[in-house]
Enzyme design. Structure first.
Site, mmCIF file in Angstrom:
data_model
loop_
_atom_site.group_PDB
_atom_site.id
_atom_site.type_symbol
_atom_site.label_atom_id
_atom_site.label_comp_id
_atom_site.label_asym_id
_atom_site.label_seq_id
_atom_site.Cartn_x
_atom_site.Cartn_y
_atom_site.Cartn_z
ATOM 1 C CE1 TYR A 160 -4.006 -1.807 5.757
ATOM 2 C CE2 TYR A 160 -3.059 0.510 4.946
ATOM 3 C CZ TYR A 160 -3.433 -0.736 4.619
ATOM 4 O OH TYR A 160 -3.918 -1.257 3.358
ATOM 5 C CD GLU B 218 -2.287 5.384 4.514
ATOM 6 O OE1 GLU B 218 -2.165 5.456 5.695
ATOM 7 O OE2 GLU B 218 -2.663 6.438 3.755
ATOM 8 C CB SER C 126 -0.830 0.018 1.271
ATOM 9 O OG SER C 126 -1.478 1.380 1.414
HETATM 10 P P1 NDP Z 1 -11.378 -4.545 1.795
HETATM 11 O O1 NDP Z 1 -11.457 -4.143 3.291
HETATM 12 O O2 NDP Z 1 -12.573 -4.367 1.156
HETATM 13 O O3 NDP Z 1 -11.524 -6.242 1.984
HETATM 14 C C1 NDP Z 1 -10.467 -6.775 3.038
HETATM 15 C C2 NDP Z 1 -10.644 -8.528 2.960
HETATM 16 O O4 NDP Z 1 -9.921 -9.015 3.961
HETATM 17 C C3 NDP Z 1 -12.103 -8.705 3.242
HETATM 18 O O5 NDP Z 1 -12.313 -9.734 2.242
HETATM 19 C C4 NDP Z 1 -12.078 -9.419 4.692
HETATM 20 O O6 NDP Z 1 -12.736 -10.523 4.720
HETATM 21 C C5 NDP Z 1 -10.575 -10.217 4.801
HETATM 22 N N1 NDP Z 1 -10.188 -9.978 5.860
HETATM 23 C C6 NDP Z 1 -9.878 -9.446 6.891
HETATM 24 N N2 NDP Z 1 -9.287 -10.170 8.222
HETATM 25 C C7 NDP Z 1 -9.132 -11.561 7.453
HETATM 26 C C8 NDP Z 1 -8.603 -12.718 7.983
HETATM 27 N N3 NDP Z 1 -8.235 -12.714 9.503
HETATM 28 N N4 NDP Z 1 -8.588 -13.757 7.279
HETATM 29 C C9 NDP Z 1 -8.783 -13.934 5.917
HETATM 30 N N5 NDP Z 1 -9.600 -12.722 5.340
HETATM 31 C C10 NDP Z 1 -9.728 -11.636 6.269
HETATM 32 O O7 NDP Z 1 -10.088 -4.136 1.293
HETATM 33 P P2 NDP Z 1 -9.784 -3.904 -0.270
HETATM 34 O O8 NDP Z 1 -10.393 -4.909 -1.207
HETATM 35 O O9 NDP Z 1 -10.029 -2.596 -0.547
HETATM 36 O O10 NDP Z 1 -8.118 -3.934 -0.310
HETATM 37 C C11 NDP Z 1 -7.610 -5.098 -0.634
HETATM 38 C C12 NDP Z 1 -6.049 -5.353 -0.090
HETATM 39 O O11 NDP Z 1 -5.507 -4.063 -0.767
HETATM 40 C C13 NDP Z 1 -5.959 -5.059 1.558
HETATM 41 O O12 NDP Z 1 -5.043 -5.710 1.803
HETATM 42 C C14 NDP Z 1 -5.767 -3.577 1.380
HETATM 43 O O13 NDP Z 1 -5.161 -3.304 2.570
HETATM 44 C C15 NDP Z 1 -4.987 -3.237 0.345
HETATM 45 N N6 NDP Z 1 -4.873 -2.130 -0.346
HETATM 46 C C16 NDP Z 1 -6.029 -1.456 -0.707
HETATM 47 C C17 NDP Z 1 -6.091 -0.329 -1.319
HETATM 48 C C18 NDP Z 1 -7.304 0.314 -1.676
HETATM 49 O O14 NDP Z 1 -7.412 1.536 -2.229
HETATM 50 N N7 NDP Z 1 -8.517 -0.498 -1.858
HETATM 51 C C19 NDP Z 1 -4.811 0.463 -1.696
HETATM 52 C C20 NDP Z 1 -3.471 -0.189 -1.395
HETATM 53 C C21 NDP Z 1 -3.719 -1.494 -0.669
HETATM 54 P P3 NDP Z 1 -14.270 -10.566 5.829
HETATM 55 O O15 NDP Z 1 -15.431 -10.415 4.815
HETATM 56 O O16 NDP Z 1 -14.201 -11.823 6.514
HETATM 57 O O17 NDP Z 1 -14.152 -9.243 6.553
HETATM 58 P P1 GDR Z 2 -6.797 5.729 3.486
HETATM 59 O O1 GDR Z 2 -8.384 5.567 3.053
HETATM 60 O O2 GDR Z 2 -6.685 5.825 4.911
HETATM 61 O O3 GDR Z 2 -6.139 6.656 2.393
HETATM 62 O O4 GDR Z 2 -6.645 4.180 3.267
HETATM 63 P P2 GDR Z 2 -9.777 6.446 3.439
HETATM 64 O O5 GDR Z 2 -10.781 6.617 2.392
HETATM 65 O O6 GDR Z 2 -10.211 5.990 5.104
HETATM 66 O O7 GDR Z 2 -9.311 7.969 4.031
HETATM 67 C C1 GDR Z 2 -8.553 8.791 3.106
HETATM 68 C C2 GDR Z 2 -8.487 10.251 3.691
HETATM 69 O O8 GDR Z 2 -9.501 10.977 4.086
HETATM 70 C C3 GDR Z 2 -9.638 11.309 5.294
HETATM 71 N N1 GDR Z 2 -10.863 11.544 5.977
HETATM 72 C C4 GDR Z 2 -11.569 10.725 6.244
HETATM 73 N N2 GDR Z 2 -11.566 9.318 6.049
HETATM 74 C C5 GDR Z 2 -12.438 8.655 6.514
HETATM 75 N N3 GDR Z 2 -12.337 7.155 6.315
HETATM 76 N N4 GDR Z 2 -13.660 9.066 7.113
HETATM 77 C C6 GDR Z 2 -13.848 10.498 7.103
HETATM 78 O O9 GDR Z 2 -14.953 10.686 7.785
HETATM 79 C C7 GDR Z 2 -12.731 11.051 6.635
HETATM 80 N N5 GDR Z 2 -12.929 12.310 6.720
HETATM 81 C C8 GDR Z 2 -11.549 12.626 6.146
HETATM 82 C C9 GDR Z 2 -8.625 10.507 6.073
HETATM 83 O O10 GDR Z 2 -8.118 11.148 7.000
HETATM 84 C C10 GDR Z 2 -7.533 10.381 4.905
HETATM 85 O O11 GDR Z 2 -6.764 11.276 4.967
HETATM 86 C C11 GDR Z 2 -7.137 3.514 2.130
HETATM 87 C C12 GDR Z 2 -7.219 1.952 2.583
HETATM 88 O O12 GDR Z 2 -8.049 1.335 1.438
HETATM 89 C C13 GDR Z 2 -5.933 1.457 2.737
HETATM 90 O O13 GDR Z 2 -6.466 0.005 3.079
HETATM 91 C C14 GDR Z 2 -5.147 1.350 1.534
HETATM 92 O O14 GDR Z 2 -3.909 0.919 2.130
HETATM 93 C C15 GDR Z 2 -4.764 2.972 1.374
HETATM 94 O O15 GDR Z 2 -6.172 3.522 1.099
HETATM 95 C C16 GDR Z 2 -3.998 3.019 0.174
#
Ligand code: NDP
Ligand code: GDR
Length: 324
Positions: free
Chosen positions: A150, A128, A126
């Site tokens: 995280y 992050e 990520s």
């Molecule tokens: P989601 O939060 O939508 O999905 C997370 C998944 O992880 C769910 O299917 C959840 O299953 C599963 N999970 C959580 N805990 C466990 C566990 N103990 N064992 C097995 N499965 C588990 O994430 P995204 O689809 O958005 O992201 C996919 C991956 O990419 C993540 O690793 C995220 O950190 C990473 N990522 C995401 C980005 C984004 O912008 N979306 C950017 C960069 C990285 P359950 O239904 O059981 O909760």
């Molecule tokens: P992020 O996504 O932390 O970048 O992680 P998120 O959408 O939670 O926050 C983005 C930015 O928005 C600001 N923010 C808020 N965020 C949330 N969730 N709720 C609010 O009400 C709010 N108001 C302002 C946050 O402070 C932050 O700056 C996501 C996840 O998908 C991670 O798993 C992944 O790795 C990174 O993107 C890349």
């Protein structure tokens, strides 16, 4: 037929990736945790061709037997505790799942004979990890400075992936993905929280939207584009790490403005900020330099920021009208 095993199948990316791989003719097995996971039914309804199998990133034995049984050609580790704010409340759990969980699955692959490179592995790293950025935009060589438990756990997952590649010759890639969104995004993340609120306010079901920091900037793309990159990484002659993002950053405030604009609503009248939503340490500004992915994978995003916001608002309006 190529077999892919996807952890995190119930999440946003898991479902887009499964769809993409099924379209390419893959057999797709999705790992689901828990005895009665409510999101299992969602996957069954949306993607009936996906085989679902029990497993948990916290449980070594379940991963070892799953990999042995499924005999995957490709493993995509998308599972994680992925919501950044939760990681301050549950740092142990985040470390176990998002960090050590990667080690557990890599070890399951190694024990199943992955050392000959036969099982290809993708780790969901990520942006992050860049946290307080050392330079802008960020590329594969930019120093990591994570700002949340995280981000720290993702750094562990990233480096253990690199280490298993270097130590044991595993075909292991790490995709350093910047924020990607869609109508399938969880409603706790800021983009979906905003677009859902816009739809509900437009339809008179919600009065206001309470947010935290409006000034942080993110490089937001469309999730459907990003899962293509995951697959492309595993098709290369040798494993490597790639940054994936659009190269454009926008503030949360800008996302709000565009989203309310789509519904022709004056955002200032509906949006309020609450200091309790400000994070203990913020990541202020992320912007990707995805030159390497463009050059080697030929990867390019197809959805612009404005198109992304519009498609999410329109999907939420539709969902609220039908189900709301
Ligand atoms: P989601 O939060 O939508 O999905 C997370 C998944 O992880 C769910 O299917 C959840 O299953 C599963 N999970 C959580 N805990 C466990 C566990 N103990 N064992 C097995 N499965 C588990 O994430 P995204 O689809 O958005 O992201 C996919 C991956 O990419 C993540 O690793 C995220 O950190 C990473 N990522 C995401 C980005 C984004 O912008 N979306 C950017 C960069 C990285 P359950 O239904 O059981 O909760
Ligand atoms: P992020 O996504 O932390 O970048 O992680 P998120 O959408 O939670 O926050 C983005 C930015 O928005 C600001 N923010 C808020 N965020 C949330 N969730 N709720 C609010 O009400 C709010 N108001 C302002 C946050 O402070 C932050 O700056 C996501 C996840 O998908 C991670 O798993 C992944 O790795 C990174 O993107 C890349």
């Amino acid at each position: 037929m190529t077999t892919a095993l996807i952890t995190g199948i119930t999440g946003q990316d898991g479902r887009y990736l499964a769809e993409h791989l099924l379209g390419l003719g893959y057999r797709v097995v999705g790992m689901v945790r828990g005895q009665d996971n409510p999101r299992r039914a969602l996957v069954e309804a949306e993607l009936p061709q996906v085989e679902l199998a029990q497993g948990d990133l916290l449980d070594n034995a379940s991963l070892i037997s799953l990999v042995r049984r499924v005999e995957p050609d490709e493993v995509y580790n998308l599972a994680a505790v992925s919501f950044v704010p939760i990681s301050w409340n549950q740092p142990d759990l985040t470390g176990e799942v998002t960090g050590l969980g990667v080690l557990r699955i890599l070890e399951a692959i190694r024990q199943a004979g992955g050392e000959d490179g036969r099982i290809r592995f993708y780790q969901a790293s990520s942006s992050e990890m860049f946290g307080r950025v050392a330079e802008s935009p960020q590329n594969e060589s930019t120093r990591f400075h994570p700002r949340s438990p995280y981000g720290v756990a993702k750094c562990y997952g990233h480096y253990i992936t690199v280490n298993y590649r270097e130590s044991y010759g595993l075909y292991a890639c790490s995709g350093i993905l910047f924020n990607h969104e869609s109508p399938r995004r969880g409603p706790e993340f800021v983009t979906r929280k905003i677009t859902r609120a816009v739809a509900r306010i437009k339809l008179g079901r919600q009065k206001e939207l309470v947010l935290g920091n409006l000034d942080s900037k993110r490089d937001w793309g469309f999730a459907g584009d990003y899962v293509r990159a995951m697959h492309q990484m595993l098709q290369q002659p040798s494993p490597d790490d790639y940054v994936i993002g659009t190269g454009e950053a926008h503030s949360v405030r800008k996302f709000v403005e565009v989203a309310f604009g789509v519904a022709e609503l004056p955002w200032e009248q509906f949006v309020r900020t609450d200091p309790s939503l400000i994070r203990p340490a913020e990541v202020d500004h992320l912007r990707a330099d995805a030159t390497k992915a463009q050059r080697i994978l030929g990867w390019l995003p197809t959805v612009t920021f404005e198109e992304l916001v519009r498609l999410m608002v329109e999907a939420d309006l539709e969902a609220e009208r039908v189900h709301g």
